[in-house]
Design an enzyme around this catalytic site. Structure first.
Site, PDB file in Angstrom:
ATOM      1  N   ASP A   1       0.884  -1.166   0.000  1.00 52.35           N
ATOM      2  CA  ASP A   1       0.000   0.000   0.000  1.00 52.35           C
ATOM      3  C   ASP A   1       0.918   1.211   0.000  1.00 52.35           C
ATOM      4  O   ASP A   1       1.583   1.492   0.997  1.00 52.35           O
ATOM      5  CB  ASP A   1      -0.896   0.008   1.239  1.00 52.35           C
ATOM      6  CG  ASP A   1      -1.920   1.144   1.199  1.00 52.35           C
ATOM      7  OD1 ASP A   1      -1.632   2.177   0.567  1.00 52.35           O
ATOM      8  OD2 ASP A   1      -2.993   1.011   1.805  1.00 52.35           O
ATOM      9  N   HIS A   2       0.970   1.912  -1.128  1.00 51.85           N
ATOM     10  CA  HIS A   2       2.002   2.952  -1.270  1.00 51.85           C
ATOM     11  C   HIS A   2       1.816   4.105  -0.281  1.00 51.85           C
ATOM     12  O   HIS A   2       2.754   4.863  -0.030  1.00 51.85           O
ATOM     13  CB  HIS A   2       2.055   3.480  -2.702  1.00 51.85           C
ATOM     14  CG  HIS A   2       0.921   4.387  -3.077  1.00 51.85           C
ATOM     15  ND1 HIS A   2      -0.229   3.935  -3.694  1.00 51.85           N
ATOM     16  CD2 HIS A   2       0.765   5.727  -2.935  1.00 51.85           C
ATOM     17  CE1 HIS A   2      -1.029   4.955  -3.902  1.00 51.85           C
ATOM     18  NE2 HIS A   2      -0.462   6.052  -3.460  1.00 51.85           N
TER      19      HIS A   2
ATOM     20  N   HIS B   1      -5.965   2.250   1.761  1.00 53.78           N
ATOM     21  CA  HIS B   1      -5.414   3.561   2.123  1.00 53.78           C
ATOM     22  C   HIS B   1      -6.022   4.133   3.405  1.00 53.78           C
ATOM     23  O   HIS B   1      -5.312   4.488   4.349  1.00 53.78           O
ATOM     24  CB  HIS B   1      -5.630   4.557   0.988  1.00 53.78           C
ATOM     25  CG  HIS B   1      -4.885   4.236  -0.262  1.00 53.78           C
ATOM     26  ND1 HIS B   1      -3.804   3.391  -0.285  1.00 53.78           N
ATOM     27  CD2 HIS B   1      -5.046   4.661  -1.539  1.00 53.78           C
ATOM     28  CE1 HIS B   1      -3.348   3.305  -1.527  1.00 53.78           C
ATOM     29  NE2 HIS B   1      -4.085   4.060  -2.297  1.00 53.78           N
TER      30      HIS B   1
END
Length: 510
Positions: free
Chosen positions: A198-199, A261
């Site tokens: 998950d960036h 996110h």
């Protein structure tokens, strides 16, 4: 990870990075710029190679040339995720010389046998050595690609070699599909080989949430139901679907943003202090938050869909007019929901989450509203209204932290005014531009899973939002139109007004 944070870090062991879907936007815009930054900071292995794999027919030289043109543009462009910096030709020349390309159909076993030979060739080892596979492909290909890797023996580890796989989001489409995908890939890989990325967790300001909470005795004693009234988490985007209609129709804002996110931010804010910053200690505490969160109720959720409007002076057409979008689409481009946590720290404290596209302003923030102090002290004065106390963790576009409190306005009368104390990362630490993928790729290379999700965390997140997905599928929670350039549908405001609260305005300036 920035250049300053890279001080003291050691390069990972020799390895080969294999990128499936290498001709896609993710590779050009984020992965290769991230590798460039790691090279600039001296954090790539001495013996390191990249093998790009995709269906497109081209040579390694053609792939290198294409990357050189696009990556240079992303690094130097102002305002981009990796942009605004100078371009070091020497660093790039060294990196791109290590890049190779193989065309292949991921549905064909022959492509994986050819890849096996390519890995042995570029690594200089018959057994291929250490390999990190990055699945920058459609989510429907995650399971089949890992199965083919296993069949080709490419996931087999030995005493002196590891094999790891980075899997992009979305991990599953709902709870049952996430459970099936976990079951399928765990037939091939151990949990320790899987890095579900998950960036958001690669962003410095997101990582700093734990440092801020647990490193400052000033705030941790206040971080509970006795002092906090409620928490708002907002991820607002000004862009629309930007030509990704086919993907968005099958995904929507909830699947795209909430179980990953937003829940990452949610768990970082709400987690209990871990016994250490070791990977499993941190991930255990984050999972506890999800397990203590009851499944969302459809009556506590709002789905929206943008219509034609103007965003920052630019005309935006109706979502239903976007390419590859159905004319009667009920896919949400906005979602808001109210959650609660059934534990000792947070009982009775509501958490309000919202995310949307084509909104008035780009803004990602965690806003913590403290309970109001008693006003009996001000009897007999002109003070009639309280000044809210907010602690705001701003994640983008301008990373920083602000604290809002009341102070007396100069003059003979007793009047309170709102005062903001602000800290901005780029001004204080002189942080260099980065994509957020640098830390994540580096951590995967050294085998640190702290910033990646486990299977049980993924499934716990899907369990929370499953009732909303079910209600939407039954037509019981239809999307509500909102004008592009607004703050979303008015019904989202009602989630808070019925609790005598209100969203923070998206018009505010960080």
């Amino acid at each position: 990870m920035t250049s300053s944070m890279a001080e003291g870090a050691a390069p990972p062991p020799a390895c080969t990075l294999v990128i499936f879907g290498a001709t896609g936007d993710l590779t050009h815009r984020l992965l290769m710029p991230a590798l460039y930054n790691l090279g600039r900071w001296g954090l790539l292995p001495k013996d390191f190679s990249v093998i790009g794999v995709s269906r497109s027919a081209m040579s390694s030289e053609e792939f290198r040339s294409e990357l050189s043109e696009t990556v240079r543009g992303f690094i130097t462009a102002k305002g981009g995720e990796a942009g605004g910096g100078s371009f070091d030709e020497g660093v790039w020349s060294d990196l791109v010389s290590r890049v190779h390309y193989r065309s292949g159909d991921l549905s064909e076993p022959a492509a994986f046998e050819e890849l096996k030979g390519a890995i042995a060739e570029v690594s200089g080892r018959e057994d291929g050595g250490n390999v990190l596979f990055y699945l920058a492909v459609a989510a429907s290909l995650f399971g089949p690609t890992i199965a083919k890797l296993g069949e080709a023996g490419l996931t087999d580890e030995g005493e002196d070699r590891w094999r790891r796989v980075i899997i992009e989001k979305p991990f599953g489409h709902d709870l049952p599909s996430a459970e099936r995908l976990d079951a399928d890939i765990l037939k091939v890989l151990s949990e320790g080989q899987i890095f579900r990325i998950d960036h958001f967790l690669g962003k410095e300001t997101v990582q700093n949430i734990m440092a801020f909470r647990f490193g400052n005795g000033l705030f941790e004693p206040l971080w509970n139901r006795d002092h906090i009234d409620h928490v708002q988490i907002t991820v607002a985007e000004t862009v629309g679907v930007e030509g990704r209609g086919k993907f968005y129709e099958a995904t929507g804002a909830l699947r795209d943003m909430v179980p990953n996110h937003l829940f990452q931010l949610y768990t970082l804010v709400a987690m209990e202090p871990p016994i250490s910053f070791e990977a499993e200690a941190v991930r255990d505490k984050k999972e506890e938050v999800l397990l203590a969160t009851p499944s969302a109720r459809p009556e506590d959720a709002v789905r929206g869909r943008y219509e034609a409007g103007t965003v920052q002076g630019k005309a935006v057409k109706d979502y239903r007019e976007e390419p590859d979008v159905a004319k009667d689409s009920d896919t949400e481009t906005f979602v808001a929901l109210k959650l609660g946590i059934d534990n000792w720290r947070w009982a009775g404290v509501p958490f309000y989450l919202r995310t949307g596209k084509a909104m008035t302003r780009r803004d990602t923030e965690i806003a913590i509203r403290f309970k109001q102090a008693p006003l009996s002290l001000f009897k007999g004065t002109t003070v009639r209204e309280d000044v809210p106390n907010w602690l705001v963790l701003q994640l983008q576009p301008d990373e920083g932290i602000s604290l809002q409190f009341g102070a007396k306005i100069p003059g003979p009368a007793v009047r309170l005014g709102s005062v903001d104390m602000r800290f901005c990362y780029k001004d204080y630490f002189k942080a260099e531009p980065s994509t957020g993928y640098e830390t994540l790729i580096y951590d995967a290379m050294i085998g640190d899973p702290t910033l990646f999700q486990r299977a049980d965390m993924i499934e716990a997140g899907w369990r929370i939002v499953q009732p909303i997905l079910d209600a939407a599928a039954k037509g019981e929670l239809a999307t509500i139109p909102y004008e592009a350039g607004s703050a979303g549908p008015g019904q989202a405001d009602e989630l808070l007004t019925r609790d005598r609260r209100a969203w923070r305005s998206l018009e505010h300036q960080p």
